[in-house]
Design a protein around this motif. Structure first.
Motif, PDB file in Angstrom:
ATOM      1  N   LEU A   4      -4.678   1.324  -5.425  1.00 43.44           N
ATOM      2  CA  LEU A   4      -3.929   1.946  -6.333  1.00 43.44           C
ATOM      3  C   LEU A   4      -3.811   0.765  -7.630  1.00 43.44           C
ATOM      4  O   LEU A   4      -4.101  -0.450  -7.277  1.00 43.44           O
ATOM      5  CB  LEU A   4      -2.463   1.767  -5.859  1.00 43.44           C
ATOM      6  CG  LEU A   4      -2.171   2.879  -4.930  1.00 43.44           C
ATOM      7  CD1 LEU A   4      -0.854   2.771  -4.267  1.00 43.44           C
ATOM      8  CD2 LEU A   4      -2.487   4.394  -5.433  1.00 43.44           C
ATOM      9  N   SER A   5      -3.682   1.275  -8.538  1.00 46.72           N
ATOM     10  CA  SER A   5      -3.371   0.290  -9.928  1.00 46.72           C
ATOM     11  C   SER A   5      -1.930  -0.281  -9.905  1.00 46.72           C
ATOM     12  O   SER A   5      -1.262   0.161  -9.229  1.00 46.72           O
ATOM     13  CB  SER A   5      -3.650   1.084 -11.281  1.00 46.72           C
ATOM     14  OG  SER A   5      -2.495   2.027 -11.309  1.00 46.72           O
ATOM     15  N   VAL A   6      -2.073  -1.456 -10.617  1.00 41.14           N
ATOM     16  CA  VAL A   6      -0.818  -2.109 -10.599  1.00 41.14           C
ATOM     17  C   VAL A   6       0.394  -1.082 -11.282  1.00 41.14           C
ATOM     18  O   VAL A   6       1.327  -1.200 -10.771  1.00 41.14           O
ATOM     19  CB  VAL A   6      -0.750  -3.276 -11.528  1.00 41.14           C
ATOM     20  CG1 VAL A   6       0.418  -3.924 -11.795  1.00 41.14           C
ATOM     21  CG2 VAL A   6      -1.779  -4.280 -10.829  1.00 41.14           C
ATOM     22  N   ARG A   7      -0.263  -0.342 -12.114  1.00 41.73           N
ATOM     23  CA  ARG A   7       0.716   0.604 -12.699  1.00 41.73           C
ATOM     24  C   ARG A   7       1.196   1.532 -11.750  1.00 41.73           C
ATOM     25  O   ARG A   7       2.393   2.246 -11.702  1.00 41.73           O
ATOM     26  CB  ARG A   7       0.253   1.366 -13.851  1.00 41.73           C
ATOM     27  CG  ARG A   7       0.694   2.359 -14.825  1.00 41.73           C
ATOM     28  CD  ARG A   7       0.010   3.236 -15.894  1.00 41.73           C
ATOM     29  NE  ARG A   7       1.084   3.673 -16.463  1.00 41.73           N
ATOM     30  CZ  ARG A   7       1.029   4.028 -17.868  1.00 41.73           C
ATOM     31  NH1 ARG A   7      -0.136   3.459 -18.828  1.00 41.73           N
ATOM     32  NH2 ARG A   7       1.868   4.449 -18.589  1.00 41.73           N
ATOM     33  N   GLY A  14       8.367   2.546  -3.967  1.00 39.35           N
ATOM     34  CA  GLY A  14       9.185   3.032  -2.586  1.00 39.35           C
ATOM     35  C   GLY A  14       8.386   3.901  -1.580  1.00 39.35           C
ATOM     36  O   GLY A  14       8.200   3.596  -0.501  1.00 39.35           O
ATOM     37  N   ALA A  15       7.623   4.806  -2.362  1.00 39.11           N
ATOM     38  CA  ALA A  15       6.912   5.602  -1.592  1.00 39.11           C
ATOM     39  C   ALA A  15       5.529   4.814  -1.108  1.00 39.11           C
ATOM     40  O   ALA A  15       5.094   5.169   0.081  1.00 39.11           O
ATOM     41  CB  ALA A  15       6.140   6.855  -2.463  1.00 39.11           C
ATOM     42  N   ILE A  16       4.990   3.875  -1.717  1.00 42.95           N
ATOM     43  CA  ILE A  16       3.818   3.129  -1.237  1.00 42.95           C
ATOM     44  C   ILE A  16       4.217   2.301  -0.162  1.00 42.95           C
ATOM     45  O   ILE A  16       3.830   2.314   0.824  1.00 42.95           O
ATOM     46  CB  ILE A  16       3.193   2.407  -2.479  1.00 42.95           C
ATOM     47  CG1 ILE A  16       2.531   3.523  -3.314  1.00 42.95           C
ATOM     48  CG2 ILE A  16       2.266   1.526  -1.944  1.00 42.95           C
ATOM     49  CD1 ILE A  16       2.106   2.690  -4.884  1.00 42.95           C
ATOM     50  N   ILE A  17       5.573   1.681  -0.145  1.00 42.62           N
ATOM     51  CA  ILE A  17       6.009   0.907   0.705  1.00 42.62           C
ATOM     52  C   ILE A  17       6.255   1.542   1.971  1.00 42.62           C
ATOM     53  O   ILE A  17       5.821   1.107   3.217  1.00 42.62           O
ATOM     54  CB  ILE A  17       7.390   0.210   0.394  1.00 42.62           C
ATOM     55  CG1 ILE A  17       7.203  -0.886  -0.635  1.00 42.62           C
ATOM     56  CG2 ILE A  17       8.070  -0.207   1.586  1.00 42.62           C
ATOM     57  CD1 ILE A  17       6.233  -2.125  -0.367  1.00 42.62           C
ATOM     58  N   ASN A  18       6.580   2.655   1.846  1.00 40.81           N
ATOM     59  CA  ASN A  18       6.876   3.898   2.994  1.00 40.81           C
ATOM     60  C   ASN A  18       5.608   4.099   3.593  1.00 40.81           C
ATOM     61  O   ASN A  18       5.429   3.986   4.950  1.00 40.81           O
ATOM     62  CB  ASN A  18       7.492   5.063   2.745  1.00 40.81           C
ATOM     63  CG  ASN A  18       8.819   4.979   2.544  1.00 40.81           C
ATOM     64  OD1 ASN A  18       9.699   3.780   2.694  1.00 40.81           O
ATOM     65  ND2 ASN A  18       9.468   5.835   1.475  1.00 40.81           N
ATOM     66  N   GLU A  19       4.358   4.132   3.014  1.00 39.56           N
ATOM     67  CA  GLU A  19       3.016   4.457   3.499  1.00 39.56           C
ATOM     68  C   GLU A  19       2.713   3.265   4.257  1.00 39.56           C
ATOM     69  O   GLU A  19       2.200   3.477   5.379  1.00 39.56           O
ATOM     70  CB  GLU A  19       2.058   4.780   2.337  1.00 39.56           C
ATOM     71  CG  GLU A  19       2.435   6.225   1.797  1.00 39.56           C
ATOM     72  CD  GLU A  19       1.415   6.470   0.509  1.00 39.56           C
ATOM     73  OE1 GLU A  19       0.400   5.721   0.389  1.00 39.56           O
ATOM     74  OE2 GLU A  19       1.645   7.133  -0.276  1.00 39.56           O
ATOM     75  N   ILE A  27      -4.840  -1.257  -1.168  1.00 39.90           N
ATOM     76  CA  ILE A  27      -5.464  -2.297  -2.040  1.00 39.90           C
ATOM     77  C   ILE A  27      -4.868  -2.171  -3.398  1.00 39.90           C
ATOM     78  O   ILE A  27      -4.863  -1.042  -3.969  1.00 39.90           O
ATOM     79  CB  ILE A  27      -6.931  -2.717  -2.223  1.00 39.90           C
ATOM     80  CG1 ILE A  27      -7.603  -2.495  -0.790  1.00 39.90           C
ATOM     81  CG2 ILE A  27      -7.506  -3.440  -3.221  1.00 39.90           C
ATOM     82  CD1 ILE A  27      -7.335  -3.803  -0.229  1.00 39.90           C
ATOM     83  N   ILE A  28      -4.148  -3.367  -4.129  1.00 34.43           N
ATOM     84  CA  ILE A  28      -3.924  -3.196  -5.557  1.00 34.43           C
ATOM     85  C   ILE A  28      -4.875  -3.754  -6.510  1.00 34.43           C
ATOM     86  O   ILE A  28      -5.374  -4.527  -6.300  1.00 34.43           O
ATOM     87  CB  ILE A  28      -2.534  -3.996  -5.809  1.00 34.43           C
ATOM     88  CG1 ILE A  28      -1.522  -3.499  -4.825  1.00 34.43           C
ATOM     89  CG2 ILE A  28      -2.147  -3.770  -7.084  1.00 34.43           C
ATOM     90  CD1 ILE A  28      -0.938  -1.971  -4.614  1.00 34.43           C
ATOM     91  N   VAL A  29      -5.264  -2.886  -7.434  1.00 35.34           N
ATOM     92  CA  VAL A  29      -6.441  -3.238  -8.463  1.00 35.34           C
ATOM     93  C   VAL A  29      -5.896  -3.487  -9.802  1.00 35.34           C
ATOM     94  O   VAL A  29      -4.901  -2.595 -10.039  1.00 35.34           O
ATOM     95  CB  VAL A  29      -7.285  -2.093  -8.487  1.00 35.34           C
ATOM     96  CG1 VAL A  29      -8.304  -2.323  -9.352  1.00 35.34           C
ATOM     97  CG2 VAL A  29      -7.638  -1.713  -6.885  1.00 35.34           C
ATOM     98  N   GLY A  32      -9.417  -2.874 -12.700  1.00 36.79           N
ATOM     99  CA  GLY A  32     -10.569  -2.581 -11.878  1.00 36.79           C
ATOM    100  C   GLY A  32     -11.015  -3.763 -10.758  1.00 36.79           C
ATOM    101  O   GLY A  32     -11.959  -3.605  -9.818  1.00 36.79           O
ATOM    102  N   VAL A  33     -10.274  -4.728 -10.611  1.00 33.60           N
ATOM    103  CA  VAL A  33     -10.474  -6.004  -9.899  1.00 33.60           C
ATOM    104  C   VAL A  33      -9.393  -6.042  -8.984  1.00 33.60           C
ATOM    105  O   VAL A  33      -8.163  -6.084  -9.118  1.00 33.60           O
ATOM    106  CB  VAL A  33     -10.553  -7.173 -10.618  1.00 33.60           C
ATOM    107  CG1 VAL A  33     -10.610  -8.334  -9.784  1.00 33.60           C
ATOM    108  CG2 VAL A  33     -11.524  -7.273 -11.685  1.00 33.60           C
ATOM    109  N   PRO A  34      -9.668  -5.906  -7.587  1.00 37.43           N
ATOM    110  CA  PRO A  34      -8.727  -6.042  -6.473  1.00 37.43           C
ATOM    111  C   PRO A  34      -7.773  -7.440  -6.456  1.00 37.43           C
ATOM    112  O   PRO A  34      -8.489  -8.434  -6.643  1.00 37.43           O
ATOM    113  CB  PRO A  34      -9.537  -5.999  -5.341  1.00 37.43           C
ATOM    114  CG  PRO A  34     -10.969  -5.245  -5.534  1.00 37.43           C
ATOM    115  CD  PRO A  34     -11.033  -5.802  -6.900  1.00 37.43           C
ATOM    116  N   VAL A  35      -6.450  -7.316  -6.433  1.00 42.37           N
ATOM    117  CA  VAL A  35      -6.092  -8.601  -6.665  1.00 42.37           C
ATOM    118  C   VAL A  35      -5.101  -8.814  -5.630  1.00 42.37           C
ATOM    119  O   VAL A  35      -4.475  -9.982  -5.369  1.00 42.37           O
ATOM    120  CB  VAL A  35      -5.099  -8.661  -7.914  1.00 42.37           C
ATOM    121  CG1 VAL A  35      -5.943  -8.651  -9.255  1.00 42.37           C
ATOM    122  CG2 VAL A  35      -4.146  -7.466  -8.065  1.00 42.37           C
ATOM    123  N   ALA A  36      -4.644  -7.738  -4.677  1.00 44.79           N
ATOM    124  CA  ALA A  36      -3.615  -7.873  -3.628  1.00 44.79           C
ATOM    125  C   ALA A  36      -3.842  -6.933  -2.484  1.00 44.79           C
ATOM    126  O   ALA A  36      -4.687  -5.669  -2.802  1.00 44.79           O
ATOM    127  CB  ALA A  36      -2.422  -7.881  -4.171  1.00 44.79           C
TER     128      ALA A  36
END
Length: 77
Positions: A4-7, A14-19, A27-29, A32-36
């Protein structure tokens, strides 16, 4: 693994935390670069970690009240 992008993270936190709580890894991008990486937390082991006992065995045994030794050491400075 989902990316997923930072945006997207900002808009759907909330939905992502539930997932992630459900077991998914995300992976947070950024540009285009994975950062977290978000992943579920594993439960902490109860009790003292076994590998620490070996480390503690190296310390000298104290006779009597250990609080007295700690106080004396604290007063040295």
């Amino acid at each position: 693994m989902k990316q997923l992008s930072v945006r997207e993270l900002h808009h759907r936190t909330g939905a992502i935390i539930n997932e992630v709580a459900g077991g998914d890894v995300v992976i947070i991008v950024k540009r285009g670069v994975p950062v977290a990486e978000l992943r579920p937390v594993t439960p902490a082991a109860k009790g003292f970690p076994p590998q620490h006992w070996e480390h503690l065995k190296k310390f000298p045994k104290l006779n009597g009240d250990s609080g007295r030794h700690i106080s004396r050491d604290r007063d040295r400075t």
